[in-house]
Scaffold this active site. Structure first.
Site, PDB file in Angstrom:
ATOM      1  CD1 TRP A   1      -3.021   1.423   0.851  1.00  0.00           C
ATOM      2  CD2 TRP A   1      -1.449   2.432   2.081  1.00  0.00           C
ATOM      3  NE1 TRP A   1      -3.484   2.659   1.190  1.00  0.00           N
ATOM      4  CE2 TRP A   1      -2.545   3.293   1.949  1.00  0.00           C
ATOM      5  CE3 TRP A   1      -0.343   2.856   2.831  1.00  0.00           C
ATOM      6  CZ2 TRP A   1      -2.570   4.565   2.518  1.00  0.00           C
ATOM      7  CZ3 TRP A   1      -0.360   4.121   3.388  1.00  0.00           C
ATOM      8  CH2 TRP A   1      -1.461   4.965   3.238  1.00  0.00           C
ATOM      9  CG  HIS A   2       3.334   2.275   3.291  1.00  0.00           C
ATOM     10  ND1 HIS A   2       2.661   1.252   3.916  1.00  0.00           N
ATOM     11  CD2 HIS A   2       3.311   3.319   4.149  1.00  0.00           C
ATOM     12  CE1 HIS A   2       2.264   1.666   5.103  1.00  0.00           C
ATOM     13  NE2 HIS A   2       2.634   2.908   5.270  1.00  0.00           N
ATOM     14  N   GLY A   3       3.831   1.748  -1.356  1.00  0.00           N
ATOM     15  CA  GLY A   3       4.530   2.103  -2.580  1.00  0.00           C
ATOM     16  C   GLY A   3       4.666   0.924  -3.516  1.00  0.00           C
TER      17      GLY A   3
ATOM     18  CG  PHE B   1       3.222   6.460   0.714  1.00  0.00           C
ATOM     19  CD1 PHE B   1       4.167   6.044  -0.199  1.00  0.00           C
ATOM     20  CD2 PHE B   1       3.629   6.782   1.987  1.00  0.00           C
ATOM     21  CE1 PHE B   1       5.499   5.943   0.148  1.00  0.00           C
ATOM     22  CE2 PHE B   1       4.954   6.672   2.351  1.00  0.00           C
ATOM     23  CZ  PHE B   1       5.891   6.260   1.444  1.00  0.00           C
TER      24      PHE B   1
END
Length: 484
Positions: free
Chosen positions: A324-326, A484
Protein backbone atom coordinates in the site's frame (compact mmCIF):
# COMPACT_ATOMS: atom_id res chain seq x y z
CA UNK A 1 -0.97 22.88 -1.53
CA UNK A 2 0.92 21.85 1.56
CA UNK A 3 0.28 22.92 5.15
CA UNK A 4 3.85 24.29 5.42
CA UNK A 5 3.41 27.03 2.83
CA UNK A 6 2.33 30.67 2.85
CA UNK A 7 -0.27 29.72 0.24
CA UNK A 8 -1.95 27.43 2.74
CA UNK A 9 -1.85 30.05 5.50
CA UNK A 10 -3.71 32.49 3.21
CA UNK A 11 -6.09 29.71 2.08
CA UNK A 12 -6.79 28.73 5.69
CA UNK A 13 -7.51 32.31 6.77
CA UNK A 14 -9.85 32.86 3.81
CA UNK A 15 -11.62 29.55 4.50
CA UNK A 16 -12.04 30.41 8.18
CA UNK A 17 -13.52 33.80 7.22
CA UNK A 18 -15.96 32.35 4.67
CA UNK A 19 -16.85 29.35 6.82
CA UNK A 20 -17.88 31.59 9.71
CA UNK A 21 -20.09 33.91 7.65
CA UNK A 22 -23.65 34.30 9.03
CA UNK A 23 -25.21 32.23 6.26
CA UNK A 24 -27.06 28.92 6.14
CA UNK A 25 -25.32 25.69 7.12
CA UNK A 26 -25.82 24.32 3.61
CA UNK A 27 -24.09 27.38 2.10
CA UNK A 28 -21.19 27.00 4.54
CA UNK A 29 -20.86 23.32 3.62
CA UNK A 30 -20.80 24.24 -0.09
CA UNK A 31 -18.01 26.73 0.65
CA UNK A 32 -16.14 24.01 2.54
CA UNK A 33 -16.55 21.57 -0.36
CA UNK A 34 -15.41 24.08 -3.00
CA UNK A 35 -12.44 24.99 -0.78
CA UNK A 36 -11.54 21.30 -0.45
CA UNK A 37 -11.61 20.87 -4.24
CA UNK A 38 -9.47 24.00 -4.61
CA UNK A 39 -7.01 22.64 -2.03
CA UNK A 40 -6.75 19.38 -3.99
CA UNK A 41 -6.61 21.10 -7.42
CA UNK A 42 -3.45 22.92 -6.35
CA UNK A 43 -1.54 19.71 -7.26
CA UNK A 44 -3.13 18.74 -10.54
CA UNK A 45 -6.58 20.15 -11.48
CA UNK A 46 -7.64 17.35 -13.87
CA UNK A 47 -7.50 14.79 -11.05
CA UNK A 48 -10.45 16.59 -9.48
CA UNK A 49 -12.58 14.71 -12.01
CA UNK A 50 -11.21 11.40 -10.73
CA UNK A 51 -11.97 12.36 -7.14
CA UNK A 52 -15.45 13.56 -8.11
CA UNK A 53 -16.17 10.36 -10.08
CA UNK A 54 -15.08 8.17 -7.16
CA UNK A 55 -17.27 10.18 -4.79
CA UNK A 56 -20.43 10.06 -6.93
CA UNK A 57 -20.12 6.37 -7.82
CA UNK A 58 -19.54 5.27 -4.22
CA UNK A 59 -22.37 7.45 -2.90
CA UNK A 60 -24.96 5.82 -5.15
CA UNK A 61 -23.45 2.32 -4.98
CA UNK A 62 -23.33 2.61 -1.18
CA UNK A 63 -27.04 3.49 -1.02
CA UNK A 64 -27.92 0.64 -3.33
CA UNK A 65 -25.84 -1.80 -1.26
CA UNK A 66 -27.65 -0.79 1.92
CA UNK A 67 -31.17 -1.13 0.49
CA UNK A 68 -30.64 -4.10 -1.84
CA UNK A 69 -32.11 -7.32 -0.39
CA UNK A 70 -31.22 -9.65 -3.27
CA UNK A 71 -27.94 -11.28 -2.19
CA UNK A 72 -26.67 -11.88 -5.72
CA UNK A 73 -27.31 -8.29 -6.78
CA UNK A 74 -25.79 -7.07 -3.55
CA UNK A 75 -22.58 -9.01 -4.14
CA UNK A 76 -22.48 -7.75 -7.73
CA UNK A 77 -22.72 -4.15 -6.51
CA UNK A 78 -19.91 -4.74 -4.03
CA UNK A 79 -17.75 -6.26 -6.75
CA UNK A 80 -18.44 -3.23 -8.98
CA UNK A 81 -17.38 -0.92 -6.16
CA UNK A 82 -14.23 -2.93 -5.41
CA UNK A 83 -13.25 -3.10 -9.07
CA UNK A 84 -13.89 0.61 -9.54
CA UNK A 85 -11.92 1.75 -6.51
CA UNK A 86 -9.12 -0.80 -6.57
CA UNK A 87 -8.95 -0.63 -10.37
CA UNK A 88 -8.17 3.08 -10.30
CA UNK A 89 -5.66 2.56 -7.51
CA UNK A 90 -3.96 -0.28 -9.38
CA UNK A 91 -3.80 1.63 -12.65
CA UNK A 92 -2.37 4.86 -11.28
CA UNK A 93 -0.21 3.48 -8.49
CA UNK A 94 0.82 0.02 -9.62
CA UNK A 95 0.46 0.18 -13.44
CA UNK A 96 4.15 0.82 -14.07
CA UNK A 97 5.22 -1.61 -11.34
CA UNK A 98 3.08 -4.44 -12.75
CA UNK A 99 4.29 -3.78 -16.29
CA UNK A 100 7.96 -3.76 -15.22
CA UNK A 101 7.58 -7.08 -13.42
CA UNK A 102 5.66 -8.59 -16.33
CA UNK A 103 8.46 -7.56 -18.71
CA UNK A 104 11.07 -9.07 -16.39
CA UNK A 105 9.09 -12.30 -16.23
CA UNK A 106 8.55 -12.75 -19.97
CA UNK A 107 12.17 -11.81 -20.73
CA UNK A 108 13.31 -14.40 -18.17
CA UNK A 109 11.23 -16.94 -20.11
CA UNK A 110 13.17 -16.10 -23.25
CA UNK A 111 10.78 -13.65 -24.92
CA UNK A 112 12.21 -10.37 -26.18
CA UNK A 113 9.53 -7.92 -25.05
CA UNK A 114 10.27 -4.23 -24.42
CA UNK A 115 7.11 -2.08 -24.39
CA UNK A 116 7.19 1.72 -24.12
CA UNK A 117 7.36 3.10 -20.60
CA UNK A 118 3.90 4.30 -19.50
CA UNK A 119 3.69 7.93 -18.45
CA UNK A 120 1.36 7.58 -15.47
CA UNK A 121 1.10 10.40 -12.94
CA UNK A 122 0.08 9.32 -9.44
CA UNK A 123 -2.87 11.43 -8.19
CA UNK A 124 -2.11 12.90 -4.77
CA UNK A 125 -3.75 11.07 -1.90
CA UNK A 126 -5.38 8.35 -4.04
CA UNK A 127 -4.42 5.63 -1.53
CA UNK A 128 -6.06 7.55 1.28
CA UNK A 129 -9.35 8.53 -0.35
CA UNK A 130 -9.68 5.11 -1.98
CA UNK A 131 -9.54 3.47 1.47
CA UNK A 132 -12.00 6.07 2.77
CA UNK A 133 -14.57 5.30 0.07
CA UNK A 134 -13.91 1.56 0.21
CA UNK A 135 -14.70 1.32 3.91
CA UNK A 136 -17.96 3.20 3.23
CA UNK A 137 -19.20 0.74 0.60
CA UNK A 138 -18.07 -2.28 2.66
CA UNK A 139 -19.88 -0.87 5.71
CA UNK A 140 -22.99 -0.38 3.57
CA UNK A 141 -22.74 -3.97 2.35
CA UNK A 142 -22.54 -5.24 5.93
CA UNK A 143 -25.07 -2.61 7.14
CA UNK A 144 -22.63 -1.59 9.87
CA UNK A 145 -23.63 2.05 9.48
CA UNK A 146 -26.41 3.95 7.74
CA UNK A 147 -26.02 5.63 4.34
CA UNK A 148 -24.97 9.27 4.33
CA UNK A 149 -28.13 11.28 3.73
CA UNK A 150 -26.97 13.68 1.03
CA UNK A 151 -24.41 13.75 -1.75
CA UNK A 152 -23.10 17.04 -0.32
CA UNK A 153 -22.37 15.45 3.08
CA UNK A 154 -20.81 12.39 1.45
CA UNK A 155 -18.64 14.58 -0.79
CA UNK A 156 -17.43 16.44 2.29
CA UNK A 157 -16.78 13.13 4.09
CA UNK A 158 -14.46 12.10 1.22
CA UNK A 159 -12.87 15.43 0.32
CA UNK A 160 -12.73 17.42 3.59
CA UNK A 161 -9.37 19.05 2.93
CA UNK A 162 -7.58 18.48 6.29
CA UNK A 163 -7.62 14.67 5.85
CA UNK A 164 -7.96 14.37 2.04
CA UNK A 165 -4.35 13.94 0.94
CA UNK A 166 -2.63 12.01 3.75
CA UNK A 167 -5.25 11.05 6.30
CA UNK A 168 -6.11 10.28 9.01
CA UNK A 169 -8.20 7.66 7.17
CA UNK A 170 -11.70 8.30 8.49
CA UNK A 171 -14.62 5.87 8.80
CA UNK A 172 -18.16 7.01 7.92
CA UNK A 173 -19.41 7.15 11.54
CA UNK A 174 -16.36 9.18 12.58
CA UNK A 175 -16.92 12.13 10.25
CA UNK A 176 -20.07 11.98 8.11
CA UNK A 177 -22.54 12.63 10.99
CA UNK A 178 -20.61 15.79 11.87
CA UNK A 179 -21.84 17.41 8.63
CA UNK A 180 -25.51 16.85 9.48
CA UNK A 181 -25.87 19.77 11.89
CA UNK A 182 -24.29 23.24 11.96
CA UNK A 183 -20.77 23.29 13.37
CA UNK A 184 -19.00 26.22 14.86
CA UNK A 185 -15.76 25.86 16.74
CA UNK A 186 -15.74 26.81 20.40
CA UNK A 187 -12.99 29.04 21.77
CA UNK A 188 -11.40 25.95 23.33
CA UNK A 189 -11.43 24.09 19.99
CA UNK A 190 -9.83 27.05 18.19
CA UNK A 191 -7.19 27.36 20.91
CA UNK A 192 -6.37 23.64 20.78
CA UNK A 193 -6.56 23.59 16.99
CA UNK A 194 -4.09 26.44 16.59
CA UNK A 195 -1.76 24.83 19.13
CA UNK A 196 -1.86 21.52 17.24
CA UNK A 197 -1.36 23.31 13.92
CA UNK A 198 1.70 25.09 15.35
CA UNK A 199 3.04 21.84 16.80
CA UNK A 200 2.49 19.92 13.57
CA UNK A 201 4.26 22.58 11.51
CA UNK A 202 7.11 22.66 14.03
CA UNK A 203 7.50 18.88 13.73
CA UNK A 204 7.50 19.03 9.94
CA UNK A 205 9.45 22.20 9.21
CA UNK A 206 11.94 22.43 12.07
CA UNK A 207 12.57 18.82 13.07
CA UNK A 208 11.87 16.70 9.98
CA UNK A 209 13.02 19.07 7.23
CA UNK A 210 15.37 21.37 9.12
CA UNK A 211 17.33 18.90 11.24
CA UNK A 212 16.92 15.33 10.00
CA UNK A 213 16.18 15.31 6.26
CA UNK A 214 19.65 16.32 5.12
CA UNK A 215 21.61 13.65 7.09
CA UNK A 216 19.08 10.99 6.06
CA UNK A 217 19.25 11.99 2.38
CA UNK A 218 23.06 12.04 2.48
CA UNK A 219 23.33 8.54 3.96
CA UNK A 220 20.62 6.94 1.81
CA UNK A 221 22.01 8.65 -1.28
CA UNK A 222 25.57 7.39 -0.75
CA UNK A 223 26.89 5.13 -3.51
CA UNK A 224 29.63 3.53 -1.40
CA UNK A 225 29.83 1.63 1.87
CA UNK A 226 29.65 3.90 4.90
CA UNK A 227 31.34 4.08 8.26
CA UNK A 228 29.16 2.24 10.80
CA UNK A 229 28.41 5.37 12.81
CA UNK A 230 27.27 7.28 9.72
CA UNK A 231 25.12 4.37 8.55
CA UNK A 232 23.32 4.14 11.89
CA UNK A 233 22.91 7.89 12.26
CA UNK A 234 21.44 8.12 8.75
CA UNK A 235 18.86 5.43 9.54
CA UNK A 236 18.07 6.98 12.92
CA UNK A 237 17.70 10.37 11.21
CA UNK A 238 15.17 8.85 8.82
CA UNK A 239 13.28 7.18 11.67
CA UNK A 240 12.90 10.61 13.23
CA UNK A 241 12.23 12.36 9.92
CA UNK A 242 9.38 10.10 8.87
CA UNK A 243 7.77 10.27 12.31
CA UNK A 244 7.96 14.07 12.56
CA UNK A 245 6.89 14.42 8.93
CA UNK A 246 3.85 12.14 9.00
CA UNK A 247 2.78 12.72 12.60
CA UNK A 248 3.30 16.43 11.92
CA UNK A 249 0.87 16.24 8.98
CA UNK A 250 -1.72 14.36 11.07
CA UNK A 251 -1.34 16.85 13.91
CA UNK A 252 -1.87 19.75 11.49
CA UNK A 253 -4.92 18.01 9.99
CA UNK A 254 -6.51 17.43 13.40
CA UNK A 255 -5.73 21.03 14.40
CA UNK A 256 -7.17 22.59 11.22
CA UNK A 257 -10.34 20.48 11.55
CA UNK A 258 -10.69 21.51 15.21
CA UNK A 259 -10.53 25.20 14.23
CA UNK A 260 -13.70 24.57 12.22
CA UNK A 261 -15.40 22.56 14.94
CA UNK A 262 -14.73 19.07 13.57
CA UNK A 263 -13.02 16.12 15.22
CA UNK A 264 -10.67 13.80 13.35
CA UNK A 265 -9.37 10.54 14.86
CA UNK A 266 -5.94 10.30 16.46
CA UNK A 267 -3.31 8.86 14.12
CA UNK A 268 -0.13 8.63 16.23
CA UNK A 269 0.44 7.86 19.87
CA UNK A 270 4.20 7.97 20.52
CA UNK A 271 5.05 4.82 18.53
CA UNK A 272 8.72 4.70 19.54
CA UNK A 273 7.58 3.97 23.10
CA UNK A 274 6.00 0.70 21.93
CA UNK A 275 7.07 -2.33 23.98
CA UNK A 276 6.03 -4.80 21.27
CA UNK A 277 5.16 -4.85 17.59
CA UNK A 278 1.43 -5.18 18.08
CA UNK A 279 1.82 -2.21 20.44
CA UNK A 280 3.79 -0.38 17.75
CA UNK A 281 0.95 -0.77 15.23
CA UNK A 282 -1.53 0.48 17.81
CA UNK A 283 0.53 3.68 17.94
CA UNK A 284 1.85 4.18 14.38
CA UNK A 285 -0.56 5.31 11.64
CA UNK A 286 -3.41 4.15 13.84
CA UNK A 287 -6.18 4.69 11.29
CA UNK A 288 -4.42 2.60 8.61
CA UNK A 289 -3.60 -0.15 11.13
CA UNK A 290 -7.24 -0.26 12.22
CA UNK A 291 -8.39 -0.28 8.58
CA UNK A 292 -6.14 -3.22 7.70
CA UNK A 293 -7.26 -5.06 10.84
CA UNK A 294 -11.00 -4.56 10.27
CA UNK A 295 -11.20 -4.82 6.48
CA UNK A 296 -8.43 -7.34 5.74
CA UNK A 297 -7.05 -9.29 8.71
CA UNK A 298 -10.39 -10.10 10.36
CA UNK A 299 -12.19 -10.99 7.07
CA UNK A 300 -9.27 -13.32 6.29
CA UNK A 301 -10.10 -15.14 9.50
CA UNK A 302 -7.92 -13.22 11.97
CA UNK A 303 -6.93 -15.54 14.80
CA UNK A 304 -10.14 -17.58 14.66
CA UNK A 305 -8.92 -20.39 12.39
CA UNK A 306 -5.96 -21.82 14.22
CA UNK A 307 -2.43 -20.69 14.89
CA UNK A 308 -1.06 -21.45 11.43
CA UNK A 309 -3.78 -19.44 9.68
CA UNK A 310 -3.18 -16.63 12.17
CA UNK A 311 0.45 -16.38 11.06
CA UNK A 312 -0.55 -16.54 7.39
CA UNK A 313 -3.17 -13.83 7.91
CA UNK A 314 -0.67 -11.62 9.72
CA UNK A 315 1.84 -11.98 6.90
CA UNK A 316 -0.73 -11.30 4.17
CA UNK A 317 -1.97 -8.22 6.00
CA UNK A 318 1.51 -6.79 6.49
CA UNK A 319 2.68 -7.65 2.96
CA UNK A 320 -0.32 -5.81 1.48
CA UNK A 321 0.18 -3.03 4.03
CA UNK A 322 3.74 -2.67 2.76
CA UNK A 323 2.60 -2.65 -0.85
CA UNK A 324 0.00 0.00 0.00
CA UNK A 325 2.88 2.34 0.81
CA UNK A 326 4.53 2.10 -2.58
CA UNK A 327 4.89 0.19 -5.84
CA UNK A 328 8.29 -1.29 -5.08
CA UNK A 329 9.46 -4.66 -3.75
CA UNK A 330 11.40 -2.85 -1.01
CA UNK A 331 8.07 -1.83 0.54
CA UNK A 332 6.92 -5.44 0.37
CA UNK A 333 10.04 -6.52 2.27
CA UNK A 334 9.41 -3.75 4.79
CA UNK A 335 5.91 -5.15 5.33
CA UNK A 336 7.24 -8.72 5.43
CA UNK A 337 9.70 -7.83 8.21
CA UNK A 338 6.91 -6.31 10.28
CA UNK A 339 4.78 -9.39 9.61
CA UNK A 340 7.65 -11.60 10.73
CA UNK A 341 8.11 -9.55 13.89
CA UNK A 342 4.39 -9.86 14.68
CA UNK A 343 4.44 -13.63 14.10
CA UNK A 344 7.46 -14.11 16.36
CA UNK A 345 5.88 -11.93 19.02
CA UNK A 346 2.67 -13.96 18.90
CA UNK A 347 4.64 -17.21 19.04
CA UNK A 348 6.46 -16.03 22.17
CA UNK A 349 3.23 -14.83 23.76
CA UNK A 350 1.48 -18.14 23.06
CA UNK A 351 4.37 -20.15 24.52
CA UNK A 352 4.52 -17.90 27.55
CA UNK A 353 0.85 -18.56 28.22
CA UNK A 354 1.38 -22.32 27.90
CA UNK A 355 4.34 -22.19 30.27
CA UNK A 356 2.69 -19.80 32.69
CA UNK A 357 4.43 -19.71 36.05
CA UNK A 358 2.31 -21.08 38.92
CA UNK A 359 0.87 -18.41 41.17
CA UNK A 360 3.13 -19.25 44.15
CA UNK A 361 6.24 -19.12 42.01
CA UNK A 362 5.06 -15.88 40.45
CA UNK A 363 4.79 -14.32 43.88
CA UNK A 364 8.29 -15.51 44.73
CA UNK A 365 9.67 -14.04 41.51
CA UNK A 366 7.84 -10.74 41.82
CA UNK A 367 10.57 -9.16 43.93
CA UNK A 368 13.19 -10.10 41.34
CA UNK A 369 11.10 -8.70 38.51
CA UNK A 370 10.71 -5.36 40.23
CA UNK A 371 14.42 -4.82 39.79
CA UNK A 372 14.23 -5.12 36.02
CA UNK A 373 13.30 -1.90 34.19
CA UNK A 374 12.04 -4.09 31.38
CA UNK A 375 9.53 -1.76 29.72
CA UNK A 376 11.98 0.89 28.55
CA UNK A 377 14.52 -1.67 27.33
CA UNK A 378 11.78 -3.51 25.46
CA UNK A 379 10.89 -0.21 23.80
CA UNK A 380 14.53 0.33 22.84
CA UNK A 381 14.72 -3.19 21.39
CA UNK A 382 11.55 -2.62 19.35
CA UNK A 383 12.94 0.75 18.20
CA UNK A 384 16.17 -0.98 17.13
CA UNK A 385 14.29 -3.57 15.02
CA UNK A 386 11.96 -0.95 13.56
CA UNK A 387 15.01 0.98 12.40
CA UNK A 388 16.20 -2.09 10.50
CA UNK A 389 12.91 -2.11 8.61
CA UNK A 390 13.21 1.60 7.77
CA UNK A 391 16.25 0.73 5.64
CA UNK A 392 14.00 -1.07 3.14
CA UNK A 393 11.30 1.60 3.40
CA UNK A 394 13.69 4.44 2.49
CA UNK A 395 16.28 2.80 0.24
CA UNK A 396 15.54 3.15 -3.50
CA UNK A 397 16.53 -0.47 -4.27
CA UNK A 398 17.79 -3.68 -2.68
CA UNK A 399 21.41 -2.98 -3.62
CA UNK A 400 21.38 0.26 -1.63
CA UNK A 401 19.51 -1.36 1.26
CA UNK A 402 21.89 -4.30 1.47
CA UNK A 403 24.96 -2.03 1.28
CA UNK A 404 23.59 0.09 4.11
CA UNK A 405 22.74 -2.92 6.29
CA UNK A 406 26.27 -4.27 5.86
CA UNK A 407 27.65 -0.88 6.88
CA UNK A 408 25.40 -0.85 9.96
CA UNK A 409 26.40 -4.29 11.22
CA UNK A 410 30.03 -4.63 10.19
CA UNK A 411 33.18 -2.63 9.68
CA UNK A 412 33.71 -2.36 5.93
CA UNK A 413 37.15 -1.69 4.46
CA UNK A 414 37.36 1.57 2.48
CA UNK A 415 34.10 2.79 4.02
CA UNK A 416 33.56 6.51 3.77
CA UNK A 417 32.39 9.19 6.21
CA UNK A 418 29.66 11.44 4.82
CA UNK A 419 28.24 13.18 7.90
CA UNK A 420 29.95 16.19 9.44
CA UNK A 421 30.27 16.82 13.18
CA UNK A 422 27.21 19.09 13.26
CA UNK A 423 25.06 16.37 11.66
CA UNK A 424 26.32 13.79 14.17
CA UNK A 425 25.54 16.02 17.15
CA UNK A 426 22.18 17.17 15.76
CA UNK A 427 20.88 13.69 14.93
CA UNK A 428 22.12 12.26 18.24
CA UNK A 429 20.45 14.94 20.33
CA UNK A 430 17.15 14.97 18.40
CA UNK A 431 16.77 11.17 18.40
CA UNK A 432 17.66 10.75 22.09
CA UNK A 433 15.19 13.47 23.07
CA UNK A 434 12.54 11.99 20.76
CA UNK A 435 12.81 8.50 22.28
CA UNK A 436 12.80 9.79 25.86
CA UNK A 437 9.87 12.09 25.06
CA UNK A 438 7.89 9.22 23.54
CA UNK A 439 8.50 7.10 26.63
CA UNK A 440 7.52 9.93 28.97
CA UNK A 441 4.33 10.68 27.01
CA UNK A 442 3.33 7.12 26.11
CA UNK A 443 0.20 7.07 28.28
CA UNK A 444 -1.02 10.61 27.74
CA UNK A 445 -1.65 13.10 24.93
CA UNK A 446 -0.03 16.38 24.03
CA UNK A 447 -3.25 18.30 24.77
CA UNK A 448 -3.52 16.68 28.21
CA UNK A 449 0.10 17.55 28.92
CA UNK A 450 -0.39 21.11 27.66
CA UNK A 451 -3.46 21.53 29.89
CA UNK A 452 -1.36 20.65 32.96
CA UNK A 453 1.40 23.12 32.13
CA UNK A 454 1.49 26.56 33.76
CA UNK A 455 0.29 29.22 31.34
CA UNK A 456 3.63 31.01 31.34
CA UNK A 457 5.49 27.80 30.47
CA UNK A 458 3.04 26.88 27.71
CA UNK A 459 3.42 30.40 26.34
CA UNK A 460 7.21 30.04 26.25
CA UNK A 461 7.02 26.63 24.52
CA UNK A 462 4.47 27.86 21.95
CA UNK A 463 6.47 31.04 21.27
CA UNK A 464 9.68 29.06 20.86
CA UNK A 465 8.00 26.78 18.31
CA UNK A 466 6.73 29.78 16.33
CA UNK A 467 10.11 31.53 16.39
CA UNK A 468 11.89 28.41 15.18
CA UNK A 469 9.23 28.00 12.50
CA UNK A 470 9.89 31.51 11.24
CA UNK A 471 13.64 30.94 11.28
CA UNK A 472 13.14 27.72 9.28
CA UNK A 473 10.68 29.24 6.83
CA UNK A 474 12.68 28.21 3.78
CA UNK A 475 11.26 24.67 4.11
CA UNK A 476 8.24 24.03 1.89
CA UNK A 477 8.89 20.41 0.93
CA UNK A 478 6.01 18.01 0.47
CA UNK A 479 5.13 15.55 3.20
CA UNK A 480 6.63 12.09 2.65
CA UNK A 481 3.27 10.32 2.74
CA UNK A 482 1.91 12.44 -0.15
CA UNK A 483 3.66 10.00 -2.51
CA UNK A 484 1.60 7.11 -1.11
Amino acid sequence: MVFNSYTFIVFFLVMMGLYNLPISWKSRKIILLLGSYLFYAAWNPPFILLLWLSTVVDFFVGRALYTQENKAKKKLLLVVSLIGNLGMLCFFKYGGFLLDNFVLLVNALGMDYHPAKPNIILPAGISFYTFTTLCYTIDMYKKESKPVKSLLDFSLFVTFFPHLVAGPIVRPPQLAPQFESPKKATAQQIYEGLFLLSLGLFMKVVLADGMLASPADTVFGAQKSLHTLDAWLGVLAFSGQIFFDFAGYSTCAIGVAACMGFTLPENFKYPYAATGFSDFWRRWHITLSAWLRDYLYIPLGGNRKGIFRTYINLMITMLLGGLWHGANWTFVVWGALHGLYLCIEKLIQDRSQKNAVPEDAAIALSGWKKNIPSGFFKALFVFFLVNVTWVFFRAPDFTSAWRLLISMFSSVADSIVVLNSLDVVTVSIVIIIMVLFHWRMRNTSVLQAAAKMPVWLLGIVWSAMLILLILSQESSGSFIYFQF
